[in-house]
Design an enzyme around this catalytic site. Structure first.
Site, PDB file in Angstrom:
ATOM      1  N   ASN A   1      20.730  35.635 123.678  1.00 48.16           N
ATOM      2  CA  ASN A   1      19.519  35.323 122.912  1.00 48.16           C
ATOM      3  C   ASN A   1      19.040  36.488 122.054  1.00 48.16           C
ATOM      4  O   ASN A   1      18.781  36.335 120.868  1.00 48.16           O
ATOM      5  CB  ASN A   1      18.388  34.909 123.863  1.00 48.16           C
ATOM      6  CG  ASN A   1      18.658  33.563 124.504  1.00 48.16           C
ATOM      7  OD1 ASN A   1      19.503  32.808 124.021  1.00 48.16           O
ATOM      8  ND2 ASN A   1      17.963  33.252 125.581  1.00 48.16           N
TER       9      ASN A   1
ATOM     10  N   HIS B   1      -0.063  18.495  79.520  1.00 50.66           N
ATOM     11  CA  HIS B   1       0.197  17.051  79.655  1.00 50.66           C
ATOM     12  C   HIS B   1       1.421  16.640  78.837  1.00 50.66           C
ATOM     13  O   HIS B   1       1.507  15.513  78.383  1.00 50.66           O
ATOM     14  CB  HIS B   1      -1.002  16.217  79.179  1.00 50.66           C
ATOM     15  CG  HIS B   1      -2.294  16.541  79.841  1.00 50.66           C
ATOM     16  ND1 HIS B   1      -2.788  15.825  80.917  1.00 50.66           N
ATOM     17  CD2 HIS B   1      -3.225  17.497  79.581  1.00 50.66           C
ATOM     18  CE1 HIS B   1      -3.968  16.320  81.273  1.00 50.66           C
ATOM     19  NE2 HIS B   1      -4.256  17.337  80.485  1.00 50.66           N
TER      20      HIS B   1
ATOM     21  N   SER C   1      31.862  14.097  78.965  1.00 48.10           N
ATOM     22  CA  SER C   1      31.691  12.822  79.646  1.00 48.10           C
ATOM     23  C   SER C   1      33.038  12.143  79.762  1.00 48.10           C
ATOM     24  O   SER C   1      33.922  12.353  78.928  1.00 48.10           O
ATOM     25  CB  SER C   1      30.741  11.947  78.833  1.00 48.10           C
ATOM     26  OG  SER C   1      31.004  10.580  79.068  1.00 48.10           O
TER      27      SER C   1
ATOM     28  N   LYS D   1      29.593  13.559  73.935  1.00 46.81           N
ATOM     29  CA  LYS D   1      28.568  14.170  74.785  1.00 46.81           C
ATOM     30  C   LYS D   1      28.865  15.610  75.196  1.00 46.81           C
ATOM     31  O   LYS D   1      29.995  15.959  75.486  1.00 46.81           O
ATOM     32  CB  LYS D   1      28.390  13.343  76.084  1.00 46.81           C
ATOM     33  CG  LYS D   1      27.801  11.970  75.913  1.00 46.81           C
ATOM     34  CD  LYS D   1      26.292  11.948  75.666  1.00 46.81           C
ATOM     35  CE  LYS D   1      25.459  12.494  76.804  1.00 46.81           C
ATOM     36  NZ  LYS D   1      25.466  11.666  78.007  1.00 46.81           N
TER      37      LYS D   1
ATOM     38  N   GLU E   1      20.669  20.634  85.166  1.00 44.70           N
ATOM     39  CA  GLU E   1      20.304  19.486  85.998  1.00 44.70           C
ATOM     40  C   GLU E   1      20.441  19.828  87.483  1.00 44.70           C
ATOM     41  O   GLU E   1      19.590  19.479  88.302  1.00 44.70           O
ATOM     42  CB  GLU E   1      21.188  18.282  85.671  1.00 44.70           C
ATOM     43  CG  GLU E   1      20.944  17.708  84.288  1.00 44.70           C
ATOM     44  CD  GLU E   1      22.036  16.719  83.886  1.00 44.70           C
ATOM     45  OE1 GLU E   1      21.894  15.535  84.209  1.00 44.70           O
ATOM     46  OE2 GLU E   1      23.052  17.150  83.270  1.00 44.70           O
TER      47      GLU E   1
END
Lengths: 391, 391, 391, 391
Positions: B110, B153, B276, B282, B289
């Site tokens: 321990n 916002h 892609s 792409k 991400e």
């Protein structure tokens, strides 16, 4: 809340309810901090010649009086106020006229709210640290030479004492107090002057002056960092509340175990147990059960706050307003729990007559002694002592 | 893992797999810390006359050699070893004979494991803080006078610049670095001598001496506090990793927004985008991400650790062993993310030709100027400017 | 992982490690499902005249052979493959030439991966339900007329039996099995034909045909729903795994309590307990501790998945790839735990000689009888019985 | 709450506040269900000759009248009542005398509360499912042939339409409605007759009769399973609320993106936007931000409930009472959010003039056409089309 969504309710009222929520009530505790920060801001505007001496006097006197009335319970924020900042401004303007509007120069609701929240966080951190210390002190009074089994894996393992048991917890509660105190670092950064997060172009504000008046450790720089930081100091305080609650919850778990008829190591104060609706003989340890359970509540408050600001693009977002409910809930919970535990612990009594130590509990000690005596390796001593006890 | 539960697998193997799990592999990174702590422990035993000079020399030389071989990749912990501590002891005994068993005197698995973990935590905290600083530095190099809308916002609100945007994040990343550094307080407490959580009755160990040799700030007192503290320093480091990951995730969220065709504020380095399988045109910003998504992974590591030690009665419980996987996962994740972001940020280029500021973005500034010029209340200036822009 | 961030590692390798991660290894379990789905897709292309008979035959034979070799351990996905889909396509093309590329027509990696994952989820749900039933059955064999105290608040409350105790858990485990079975609803929707989330304009695919071949309950419509649904079926399965783990964890908590020396209600099978490194007399119930602790691990897997897809704009995002590790970890954990518990429970023995019922435990029963006998209100009976026991 | 811990407050009041908390207020919504369940229980007692016809009539009439008064707002539960069950019994006894006490025969607060909660859960699940359907319907009205880019990785990927975008979300909201409906399985099990979790020895209750009267699908068997199940149906409802909130949150995230000046794809209804305190030109989409943020709140409610019952030994524990606050909070939140979104969605207008599709968005379609036209493999078509667009 759900009632509101009935077909009959006008849209504006529904939107108000959804956006303002309970903010008006939550902001109650921020009013004194907002008063203090607004006065500091007005004084800075005056120092920068953006507010006349007369206006400053009116604002300072007005806010002081309004704050005192609030503390005395004369007024509360109302739903129609939407939030505490508006409530204060309305009352100030009603009292001193147009000058009331001048305190808003160079300040947005964003930095205004955050300043009040951080002043509150600093107070809450101090209060929580003191509460954790209070629990540690309550444990210190455990008169402790009563022998107690020391457990590992919930099995009797090594000899211990009530004092050792209590001081282990006291030590960790003091560690929590230190952790709570350390949350001041993130909170003690002055947001005033950052306005909506991009400063106050065209206005020569003095951020250092408001920082000094409010006794923040530093000005939060640059202005764009302020809104990015929303939630971080709050989350840290909730994280430390969670550790405190978990330590108290583990202490409660021990006491619940010790209070079973099978252990019967302790008696609990009558005021801390409740009866049953159908079993007349029962005395239930409800307070300690709730302490154990509320660790999960504290952790959920932390989870909630972390989830709210996760992944948000930079700049103020209305989502951040949602931080207040879990923040206040978590703080109140930890304060109340530490408070009730301080009292409860003082009433716990250990029952030396009931505490039975398994003779095998001295095995490790005997093995150690054998090593010291005969100079054999521990593994060998372990084997010999093990044989003795494993029958 | 599931394969194992097939009817054919012998019970012992199933139990071993369920209890040892991947521990043997996880312990790999603890080996150098265990070597260091074991030598310190042996030196202390020798100072206390519990180990002969000859045994100490054999142990020290043996462990040093075994540690060097491990660092060189000569051996790894194997499943049959169950854990790193056993692996080390086996190899030591194989090399130096019976003396190898003597290092275990006055030490339990321990406190042995926990000592290694805490030494590792101290290193990890330092490495993480440096990685966060590295990201902040990468942002500092943003050549920044390019105008950028300041958003609230997600709407254009006030004028800003690339420098202000980048420095806001850099400031918070340095705050994370400080938070990561501050985790040392909880980790820097020496567990050695607490054994299984109840000390070593019958053995005159010197806890201060091992503390000093391992450069811990203090001896963790009393012995019963040590196992109660399991998970707290670990959780704090994961909490700070979560804040770091969330700051990086929000930075990635901004970049993903800026990289859309509709914003088109930035170009990303080719090496950070991928193609892609069905859309040949792409270029996808996968790295950013994944940085955004991995904030949730870090938070889950924290949740996991907090859940593991919640509600446990005091004293060591096997559950605590489960802390290692989320701890290591969270640390590796944060290190890797800060590392890749430092490189990625250096390749981001802003496109001043594409960044369009809404003319209304200067409204607050104009209102401020109107106040300064005409001495009218801000509310009045706000109303007048608002009329101009709200058509 | 951290090793990789050393200065020396080339950027491409670092990006590959950060983006592909352990995907290649994780995809191992999806290979058989991908083989099956790829064959179904090829058959549909053929039915729609988008693939010649010869190409279909080559693809079907090739995939079947490759799948068989994978099952036999002949090959594994490698890091250089990046993911399982690429691995399969590479091997197919290597074996049958250009036709191997034709299977990709009208399919994106997005719908391909998701199809394999959902087929796997359906299998995993069934396997988990069976494992939960297995635990319930293991409890059913508890020969049960041994009296046991029924507890509330961890206090003896009412008389119970081992059978009642065991059957309560068995009932909830069967409830978990039903919950696990019900996760099929969300998983049983065919993604094939949704491609990258916007269908396959210009190609007359037959989504119903692939659905039928793969035995999904329905075609997932419209194509834009498919990527929006990522994580939901996965989260539901993990939610049900969490409930199962919590039920098993509570069962383990009871057994750990019953196994203390103070309760001493049960003996545990030797194979389920382990020794201590310093206390030779100890037999520790490690398996049950780990079952208790792993409830937190399961819950963290759920938290992780929910956090990954939270707040994401619609359309495939690379973050979604992060769902696999916690999904597989949670499933494996629940399967292994249910498996080991089925065996462990069979070895638990209750010790009627040690189980002592507090005489007061019959108080509620006596109060009930008093009501039935004398027709007095329960409150009155409660008061009278209570007086008897409360002295 | 914290105020209470001041030194002056008497202990009993502090314990009451800590244990009863806001229960009295929370129980408000359970009163009608408790009335209904109490009448069913009384009718069963009467059928079993444990209650006279006269007493039954008095109880039924009394409860009906008290329930009607509660619905009319004549009375509310007060703090002194501690909880709703006591409030009801007190009022019943005040109105009809001693017979009021007789309804408690064969019932504990444990099964009484749980019965009311489950009846409420069944209603809440239905109401939530309807609210989710309402949102789906609001999306259905999106007049949808306006072209919209289909995104992957937040990059324009394939051509889509407003209808496809809206119907993707509508489909998943209907999936949520189904998931919410399916929560009835766990809730629809009658607890009545399980009393404190060990039945009612000595009393011949008819559990099937109360089940039938309350329209539960089955009797929850055996009695010991009832308290073990506490939290599971609640957690499942919160899990489904979380999925609903996450779907709505992702919808809100899309709208917030579409509402930026840079996208400018939509206009929002005026009633759904609010102004700024310092930027007069701003119209902020607060409602949608709060919808996005409240996904984290819902998930925290789930986390909280799961944490509360984790690891608890079997049998009722007071911790379980803590389930109500997060349960009600999560349900109210999801209902309010679905309600406001149904209205908000109806006001969103897409701006076809502003929506620009990148010409390259047709690349996959062209590649597909090339395959269909020339019979070449997709990989080859992909390469050729890719060259065209990648300049």
């Amino acid at each position: 809340m759900s009632r509101l969504w009935d077909k009959g309710t006008p849209l504006d009222e529904r939107v108000l309810a959804y956006t303002a929520g309970d903010d008006y009530a939550l902001d109650e505790r921020l009013v004194p901090y907002d008063v203090r920060a607004s006065i500091a801001h007005a004084e800075m505007l005056n120092a920068r010649k953006l507010l006349t001496d007369a206006d400053l006097k009116a604002i300072r006197d007005g806010l002081t009086a309004i704050g005192a009335e609030h503390a005395a319970g004369v007024w509360k924020i109302e739903l129609a106020d939407e939030d505490g900042q508006t409530a204060l401004e309305k009352r100030l303007t009603a009292r001193i006229g147009a000058a009331g509007g001048r305190v808003h120069l160079g300040r947005s609701r964003n930095d205004q709210v955050l300043t009040a929240v951080r002043l509150y966080l600093l107070d809450a951190g101090r209060e929580l640290a003191a509460a954790a210390e209070g629990c540690a002190a309550a444990l210190a009074s455990r008169d402790g030479e009563i022998p107690l089994p020391g457990y590992t894996h919930m099995q009797q393992a090594m000899p211990s004492t009530v004092a050792l048991w209590a001081q282990g917890f006291a030590s960790e509660l003091r560690d929590d107090a230190q952790g709570l105190g350390a949350t001041a670092r993130r909170a003690s950064r002055s947001p005033l002057g950052s306005a909506a997060g991009y400063g106050t172009p065209g206005l020569p504000l003095d951020r250092e002056l408001t920082r000094e008046k409010l006794e923040f450790a530093e000005v939060h720089q640059p202005v764009t960092a302020v809104q990015l930081a929303r939630g971080k100091a709050e989350a840290q305080l909730l994280f430390e509340c969670t550790l405190l609650m978990q330590d108290l919850g583990r202490l409660a778990a021990d006491l619940l175990l010790f209070y079973t008829q099978e252990f019967a190591f302790v008696t609990l104060p009558d005021s801390f147990t409740t009866g049953s609706s159908i079993m007349p003989q029962k005395r239930n340890p409800d307070v300690f059960e709730l302490v154990r359970g509320r660790g999960a509540v504290a952790q959920a408050c932390l989870t909630e706050v972390l989830g709210i600001f996760a992944k948000l693009p930079s700049g103020y977002q209305r989502d951040l307003q949602l931080i207040k409910p879990p923040l206040f809930r978590g703080i109140d919970l930890a304060l109340a729990t530490a408070g009730i535990m301080s009292v409860g612990l003082a009433g716990v009594r250990f029952r030396p007559d009931q505490i039975k130590l398994d003779p095998a509990i001295h095995a490790a000690e005997e093995a150690n002694a054998l090593v010291a005596r005969e100079g054999i390796p521990f593994r060998e001593a372990y084997r010999r002592i093990g044989e003795k006890f494993r029958k």
